[in-house]
Design an enzyme around this catalytic site. Structure first.
Site, PDB file in Angstrom:
ATOM      1  N   LEU A 244       0.818  -1.209   0.000  1.00  0.00           N
ATOM      2  CA  LEU A 244       0.000   0.000   0.000  1.00  0.00           C
ATOM      3  C   LEU A 244       0.854   1.262   0.000  1.00  0.00           C
ATOM      4  CD1 LEU A 244      -2.859  -0.876   2.534  1.00  0.00           C
ATOM      5  CD2 LEU A 244      -3.039  -0.689   0.046  1.00  0.00           C
TER       6      LEU A 244
ATOM      7  N   GLY B 171       7.126   4.552   4.207  1.00  0.00           N
ATOM      8  CA  GLY B 171       7.648   5.811   4.715  1.00  0.00           C
ATOM      9  C   GLY B 171       9.021   5.582   5.314  1.00  0.00           C
ATOM     10  N   GLY B 172       9.473   6.537   6.098  1.00  0.00           N
ATOM     11  CA  GLY B 172      10.804   6.430   6.674  1.00  0.00           C
ATOM     12  C   GLY B 172      10.938   5.344   7.713  1.00  0.00           C
ATOM     13  N   PHE B 173       9.808   4.930   8.307  1.00  0.00           N
ATOM     14  CA  PHE B 173       9.855   3.956   9.385  1.00  0.00           C
ATOM     15  C   PHE B 173       9.202   2.624   9.042  1.00  0.00           C
ATOM     16  CE2 PHE B 173      10.344   7.757  12.090  1.00  0.00           C
ATOM     17  CZ  PHE B 173      11.459   7.350  12.802  1.00  0.00           C
TER      18      PHE B 173
ATOM     19  N   THR C 260       3.480  -0.558   4.508  1.00  0.00           N
ATOM     20  CA  THR C 260       2.126  -1.050   4.734  1.00  0.00           C
ATOM     21  C   THR C 260       1.672  -1.937   3.577  1.00  0.00           C
ATOM     22  OG1 THR C 260       1.205   0.983   3.762  1.00  0.00           O
ATOM     23  CG2 THR C 260       1.429   0.908   6.162  1.00  0.00           C
TER      24      THR C 260
ATOM     25  N   ASP D  78       0.752  14.873  11.662  1.00  0.00           N
ATOM     26  CA  ASP D  78       0.920  14.694  10.217  1.00  0.00           C
ATOM     27  C   ASP D  78      -0.420  14.779   9.487  1.00  0.00           C
ATOM     28  OD1 ASP D  78       2.434  14.368   7.915  1.00  0.00           O
ATOM     29  OD2 ASP D  78       2.393  12.178   7.993  1.00  0.00           O
TER      30      ASP D  78
END
Length: 325
Positions: free
Chosen positions: A41, A44-46, A49, A163
Site C-alpha cells: 500500500l 515511509g521512513g519507518f 504497509t 501529520d
C-alpha cells in the site's frame, strides 16, 4: 496472490501457490497463521504497509504495518521500535473513535515488528482533489467540522497527530457497511503521533517529523508539537484543498512567509468567516494561532463573520473573538 514481506523486495507480488518469493527468494508467510499479505500500500521512513486478508474473518481486508526503518545505528533503531510500539498503544486507545482505524493486533514475528489495523475503504482527500479539482467552501466547512471533531477527541487523549494532510484523510463511502452517514471522514496514520507537550525524538538522522509543507515552524525547527500545531496542519490542508496549490511549493520559495498571502491563490471567493478562520489557523508562530479545537468550532458555528475590530464590539462577537487577537 500473496505479497512478499521482505521490505527490500523489488517485485513482491507472487502467485498463491508459491512458497518462496520469485523475485528475492524470501519465504512467503501467513502472519500469525491468519493474516495473508496481498499487495503493498505504501512506505515511509519507518514502515511499510500492505493490504491483507484476515483468514479468521472470512478474508476481511485489514492493513499490515511492518516496522522497516530506513535508518542506521543502535540508538536510532531502538527509538524507531519505541515509536512503533507507541503507535500501537495510541491506536489501541484512540480506536474507540469510529473515525480512527481500530488496532487489531501487535506482535513480533521473524524478528520484525508488525501492527495490524482496520482497513478503511474509500479515497483520500488528496485523490479527490486530483480527480475533481479545488473544493468549494461548503465542502471545506464539512471537512473542518468533521476533522475538528476527531481532533477534539485525539487531543483529549493527550495526543498530537503531527501529520495531518489530505493524504491522511479518507472519505468512507456511503456503501461502507454499518455507517449511517452519507459519507464519513477518517483520520489515519498516527505513526508519528506524540503526547501533548512532549518533544520529538532527538538525533535520528534523516528523519522528518511530518510532511513538508504541512509542518508548522515549531515542529520543523524545535521538534515540539501542540494542539495549535495540528491546527496549523489542518489549515494548510484546507488551503491545499481550496486552491489545489501544494503548500510545499510555496514554502520552497518563500518559507513560512507564504501564509501571509494565502488568499491570492484562491480560485473562487470565500466568505469573510472562512478568511478569519484560515488567518487564525495559519500564523507562523503557534502562540498567534487558535490554541484549541473548541476555539475554532466556536467561530465555525457562528452564522456570519466576526467583526473587523472585536475590541470595539459589544455583541456576542466581542466575547467570542477578543481572546483570539
Amino acid at each position: 496472490m500473496i505479497c512478499c514481506l521482505n521490505p527490500d523486495c523489488q517485485n513482491p507480488i507472487n502467485p498463491d501457490d508459491n512458497q518462496f518469493c520469485q523475485s528475492c527468494g524470501n519465504k512467503l508467510v501467513l502472519l500469525k497463521n491468519r493474516y495473508l499479505p496481498i499487495r503493498p500500500l505504501g512506505d515511509g521512513g519507518f514502515s511499510k504497509t500492505y493490504l491483507a486478508e484476515d483468514r479468521d474473518k472470512l478474508d476481511e481486508h485489514c492493513v499490515i504495518k511492518q516496522l522497516a526503518p530506513q535508518i542506521e545505528g543502535t540508538k536510532a533503531l531502538k527509538k524507531a521500535r519505541e515509536l512503533f510500539e507507541q503507535e500501537a498503544k495510541q491506536l489501541q486507545r484512540l480506536g474507540q473513535h469510529p473515525q480512527i482505524p481500530t488496532l487489531l493486533a501487535y506482535f513480533e514475528e521473524d524478528q520484525r515488528l508488525y501492527l495490524l489495523q482496520e482497513y478503511i475503504e474509500g479515497k483520500t482527500l488528496e485523490q479527490e482533489l486530483a480527480e475533481a479539482g479545488p473544493f468549494s467552501e461548503d465542502k471545506i466547512r464539512d471537512v473542518l467540522f468533521e476533522l475538528l471533531t476527531i481532533l477534539k477527541f485525539v487531543h483529549q487523549q493527550k495526543v498530537i497527530h503531527r501529520d495531518i494532510k489530505p493524504g491522511n484523510i479518507i472519505r468512507r463511502p456511503a456503501s461502507a457497511q454499518g455507517y449511517e452517514k452519507k459519507t464519513e471522514l477518517v483520520l489515519i496514520d498516527f505513526g508519528i503521533a506524540k503526547q501533548l507537550r512532549a518533544t520529538v525524538m532527538a538525533n535520528i538522522t534523516g528523519t522528518t517529523i511530518g510532511s513538508f509543507g504541512y509542518v508548522p515552524m515549531e515542529q520543523m525547527e524545535g521538534g515540539k508539537a501542540y494542539a495549535a500545531s495540528d491546527l496549523y496542519s489542518l489549515g494548510t490542508t484546507c488551503f491545499h484543498l481550496l486552491t489545489n496549490v501544494h503548500p510545499w511549493d510555496l514554502w520552497k520559495k518563500q518559507g513560512y512567509r507564504w501564509v501571509n498571502s494565502w488568499r491570492k491563490h484562491l480560485k473562487q471567493p470565500v466568505s469573510e468567516q472562512l478568511w478569519w478562520i484560515m488567518d487564525r489557523l495559519l500564523p507562523e508562530s503557534y502562540q498567534h494561532r487558535y490554541q484549541s479545537v473548541d476555539q475554532v468550532l466556536e467561530v465555525l458555528e457562528l452564522q456570519s463573520a466576526p467583526p473587523a475590530n472585536p475590541s470595539k464590539s459589544t455583541s456576542k462577537y466581542h466575547e467570542s473573538f477578543l481572546n483570539f487577537l
